[in-house]
Write a protein that holds these residues in place. Structure first.
Motif, PDB file in Angstrom:
ATOM      1  N   GLY A 196     -24.789 -62.906  15.295  1.00 59.61           N
ATOM      2  CA  GLY A 196     -26.206 -63.083  15.625  1.00 59.61           C
ATOM      3  C   GLY A 196     -26.878 -61.771  15.978  1.00 59.61           C
ATOM      4  N   SER A 197     -26.197 -60.965  16.801  1.00 58.39           N
ATOM      5  CA  SER A 197     -26.734 -59.643  17.167  1.00 58.39           C
ATOM      6  C   SER A 197     -26.838 -58.745  15.952  1.00 58.39           C
ATOM      7  N   ALA A 198     -25.847 -58.825  15.046  1.00 60.90           N
ATOM      8  CA  ALA A 198     -25.854 -58.004  13.839  1.00 60.90           C
ATOM      9  C   ALA A 198     -27.031 -58.366  12.945  1.00 60.90           C
ATOM     10  N   ALA A 199     -27.363 -59.676  12.864  1.00 55.84           N
ATOM     11  CA  ALA A 199     -28.501 -60.109  12.050  1.00 55.84           C
ATOM     12  C   ALA A 199     -29.809 -59.518  12.591  1.00 55.84           C
ATOM     13  N   LEU A 200     -29.961 -59.559  13.920  1.00 52.10           N
ATOM     14  CA  LEU A 200     -31.151 -58.961  14.546  1.00 52.10           C
ATOM     15  C   LEU A 200     -31.149 -57.453  14.336  1.00 52.10           C
ATOM     16  N   SER A 201     -29.973 -56.856  14.413  1.00 50.44           N
ATOM     17  CA  SER A 201     -29.819 -55.420  14.197  1.00 50.44           C
ATOM     18  C   SER A 201     -30.291 -55.020  12.800  1.00 50.44           C
ATOM     19  N   ILE A 202     -29.858 -55.772  11.783  1.00 47.01           N
ATOM     20  CA  ILE A 202     -30.253 -55.458  10.403  1.00 47.01           C
ATOM     21  C   ILE A 202     -31.762 -55.588  10.231  1.00 47.01           C
ATOM     22  N   TYR A 203     -32.342 -56.591  10.889  1.00 45.02           N
ATOM     23  CA  TYR A 203     -33.801 -56.740  10.835  1.00 45.02           C
ATOM     24  C   TYR A 203     -34.493 -55.502  11.416  1.00 45.02           C
ATOM     25  N   LEU A 204     -33.988 -55.006  12.553  1.00 47.16           N
ATOM     26  CA  LEU A 204     -34.599 -53.830  13.194  1.00 47.16           C
ATOM     27  C   LEU A 204     -34.391 -52.564  12.362  1.00 47.16           C
ATOM     28  N   LEU A 205     -33.266 -52.488  11.631  1.00 48.40           N
ATOM     29  CA  LEU A 205     -33.045 -51.331  10.750  1.00 48.40           C
ATOM     30  C   LEU A 205     -34.024 -51.343   9.574  1.00 48.40           C
ATOM     31  N   ILE A 206     -34.307 -52.547   9.054  1.00 47.97           N
ATOM     32  CA  ILE A 206     -35.217 -52.673   7.908  1.00 47.97           C
ATOM     33  C   ILE A 206     -36.672 -52.551   8.354  1.00 47.97           C
ATOM     34  N   ALA A 207     -36.981 -53.096   9.535  1.00 48.17           N
ATOM     35  CA  ALA A 207     -38.362 -53.059  10.045  1.00 48.17           C
ATOM     36  C   ALA A 207     -38.370 -52.461  11.447  1.00 48.17           C
ATOM     37  N   PRO A 208     -38.178 -51.135  11.574  1.00 50.87           N
ATOM     38  CA  PRO A 208     -38.115 -50.511  12.905  1.00 50.87           C
ATOM     39  C   PRO A 208     -39.421 -50.675  13.679  1.00 50.87           C
ATOM     40  N   THR A 209     -39.306 -50.698  14.996  1.00 51.99           N
ATOM     41  CA  THR A 209     -40.483 -50.883  15.855  1.00 51.99           C
ATOM     42  C   THR A 209     -41.283 -49.590  16.027  1.00 51.99           C
ATOM     43  N   GLU A 210     -40.661 -48.450  15.672  1.00 51.74           N
ATOM     44  CA  GLU A 210     -41.239 -47.112  15.871  1.00 51.74           C
ATOM     45  C   GLU A 210     -41.346 -46.746  17.353  1.00 51.74           C
ATOM     46  N   LYS A 211     -40.573 -47.429  18.181  1.00 57.33           N
ATOM     47  CA  LYS A 211     -40.429 -47.070  19.589  1.00 57.33           C
ATOM     48  C   LYS A 211     -39.007 -46.538  19.772  1.00 57.33           C
ATOM     49  N   ILE A 212     -38.892 -45.282  20.192  1.00 56.38           N
ATOM     50  CA  ILE A 212     -37.589 -44.617  20.236  1.00 56.38           C
ATOM     51  C   ILE A 212     -36.591 -45.393  21.076  1.00 56.38           C
ATOM     52  N   TYR A 213     -37.043 -45.881  22.244  1.00 57.57           N
ATOM     53  CA  TYR A 213     -36.094 -46.521  23.157  1.00 57.57           C
ATOM     54  C   TYR A 213     -35.566 -47.854  22.603  1.00 57.57           C
ATOM     55  N   ILE A 214     -36.213 -48.412  21.567  1.00 61.93           N
ATOM     56  CA  ILE A 214     -35.690 -49.615  20.895  1.00 61.93           C
ATOM     57  C   ILE A 214     -34.930 -49.226  19.633  1.00 61.93           C
ATOM     58  N   ASP A 215     -35.557 -48.400  18.785  1.00 66.35           N
ATOM     59  CA  ASP A 215     -34.949 -48.050  17.494  1.00 66.35           C
ATOM     60  C   ASP A 215     -33.680 -47.218  17.650  1.00 66.35           C
ATOM     61  N   ARG A 216     -33.524 -46.557  18.799  1.00 64.89           N
ATOM     62  CA  ARG A 216     -32.307 -45.782  19.048  1.00 64.89           C
ATOM     63  C   ARG A 216     -31.525 -46.399  20.202  1.00 64.89           C
ATOM     64  N   SER A 217     -31.472 -47.718  20.176  1.00 62.07           N
ATOM     65  CA  SER A 217     -30.756 -48.432  21.228  1.00 62.07           C
ATOM     66  C   SER A 217     -29.497 -49.068  20.677  1.00 62.07           C
ATOM     67  N   LEU A 218     -28.711 -49.596  21.591  1.00 62.76           N
ATOM     68  CA  LEU A 218     -27.451 -50.249  21.250  1.00 62.76           C
ATOM     69  C   LEU A 218     -27.678 -51.419  20.290  1.00 62.76           C
ATOM     70  N   LEU A 219     -28.752 -52.187  20.499  1.00 61.84           N
ATOM     71  CA  LEU A 219     -28.990 -53.385  19.683  1.00 61.84           C
ATOM     72  C   LEU A 219     -29.267 -53.041  18.222  1.00 61.84           C
ATOM     73  N   THR A 220     -30.086 -52.011  17.978  1.00 63.85           N
ATOM     74  CA  THR A 220     -30.510 -51.710  16.609  1.00 63.85           C
ATOM     75  C   THR A 220     -29.342 -51.333  15.708  1.00 63.85           C
ATOM     76  N   TRP A 221     -28.310 -50.727  16.284  1.00 66.78           N
ATOM     77  CA  TRP A 221     -27.166 -50.278  15.474  1.00 66.78           C
ATOM     78  C   TRP A 221     -25.958 -51.198  15.656  1.00 66.78           C
ATOM     79  N   ALA A 222     -26.200 -52.387  16.231  1.00 63.91           N
ATOM     80  CA  ALA A 222     -25.102 -53.309  16.537  1.00 63.91           C
ATOM     81  C   ALA A 222     -24.354 -53.760  15.287  1.00 63.91           C
ATOM     82  N   ALA A 223     -25.043 -53.928  14.166  1.00 65.25           N
ATOM     83  CA  ALA A 223     -24.387 -54.415  12.946  1.00 65.25           C
ATOM     84  C   ALA A 223     -23.246 -53.482  12.545  1.00 65.25           C
TER      85      ALA A 223
END
Length: 253
Positions: A81-108
């Motif tokens: 589940g976390s990996a699915a959200l991670s892939i979504y954030l990789l494809i559609a980044p928020t452009e906020k550093i503290y989210i896009d360079r966080s543990l969740l975004t690279w979880a996949a």
């Protein structure tokens, strides 16, 4: 870090280089991408942003190992589940550093590696040669695609190839060249940022005076960077590796 003292006043962030919070976040690395935590956002070494994410995962490993031993199905479902959200954030980044360079975004990437490791231990019937073939196909197919598809697809392709190389590495067919190339990875990662600027500043005027076209100029500077980085980092490995191995053996004992 000593190189920071010689960067010069032409760096726009020079005035906050030695703020206590900046010194602390660069020494700890943890939270290096979370500017809201520190009040400033400055990395002495630009590529070190990935080390922040890497260290967060290392801190997670004991909890993951414990959780997997207690309830593997629950933890696997959570990681997928976390990996699915991670892939979504990789494809559609928020452009906020503290989210896009966080543990969740690279979880996949991390959870994929963790699950592969567990499957490997449990003797899952994977033919890793097929992993490598699919990985090469995915990587080559993804290259002409536009962003945001290209980067995640190439990352997945390279991970599949890496899974096969991990299996090959376990056969024990190690040689000095393999070890040396492996040992080069971290010095190049850490030092290339400090080498690229001076190399480009000194070589660009010389190459431009030769009347090179823009594409040839780019390739010439790129090639020089590769040669100089390899040379400098090879010296670091040659002299530093025995010292590092000495401390590793002390830690083991």
């Amino acid at each position: 870090l000593a190189l920071v003292f010689f960067r010069g006043a032409n760096n726009e962030a020079q005035e906050i280089y030695f703020y206590p919070t900046v010194l602390l976040q660069n020494a700890l690395l943890l939270g290096l991408n979370q500017e809201q935590l520190w009040g400033q956002y400055l990395r002495y070494n630009n590529p070190a942003w990935t080390l922040d994410v890497e260290l967060q995962y290392y801190l997670l490993v004991p909890a993951l190992m414990w959780g997997y031993s207690k309830s593997p199905k629950f933890l696997t479902t959570f990681m997928i589940g976390s990996a699915a959200l991670s892939i979504y954030l990789l494809i559609a980044p928020t452009e906020k550093i503290y989210i896009d360079r966080s543990l969740l975004t690279w979880a996949a990437l991390f959870f994929g590696g963790f699950l592969y490791f567990q499957a490997h231990i449990e003797k899952f019937p994977f033919r890793t040669k097929n992993f490598a073939l699919v990985g090469i196909l995915v990587t080559l197919t993804a290259m002409p695609f536009p962003e945001p598809i290209r980067t995640p697809a190439i990352a997945i392709g390279l991970l599949l190839i890496a899974a096969h190389l991990l299996k090959v590495d376990e056969t024990g067919t190690k040689n000095r060249i393999n070890k040396f190339l492996g040992d080069l990875s971290y010095p190049i990662y850490i030092f290339h940022y400090f080498l690229i600027g001076p190399i480009q500043a000194r070589s660009a005027p010389i190459f431009e005076a030769m009347g090179l076209s823009s594409s040839v100029l780019f390739f010439a500077i790129f090639l020089l960077n590769v040669i100089v980085c390899l040379f400098v980092c090879s010296l670091v490995v040659f002299w530093g590796d025995p010292i590092i191995e000495k401390y590793r053996s002390l830690l083991r004992s």
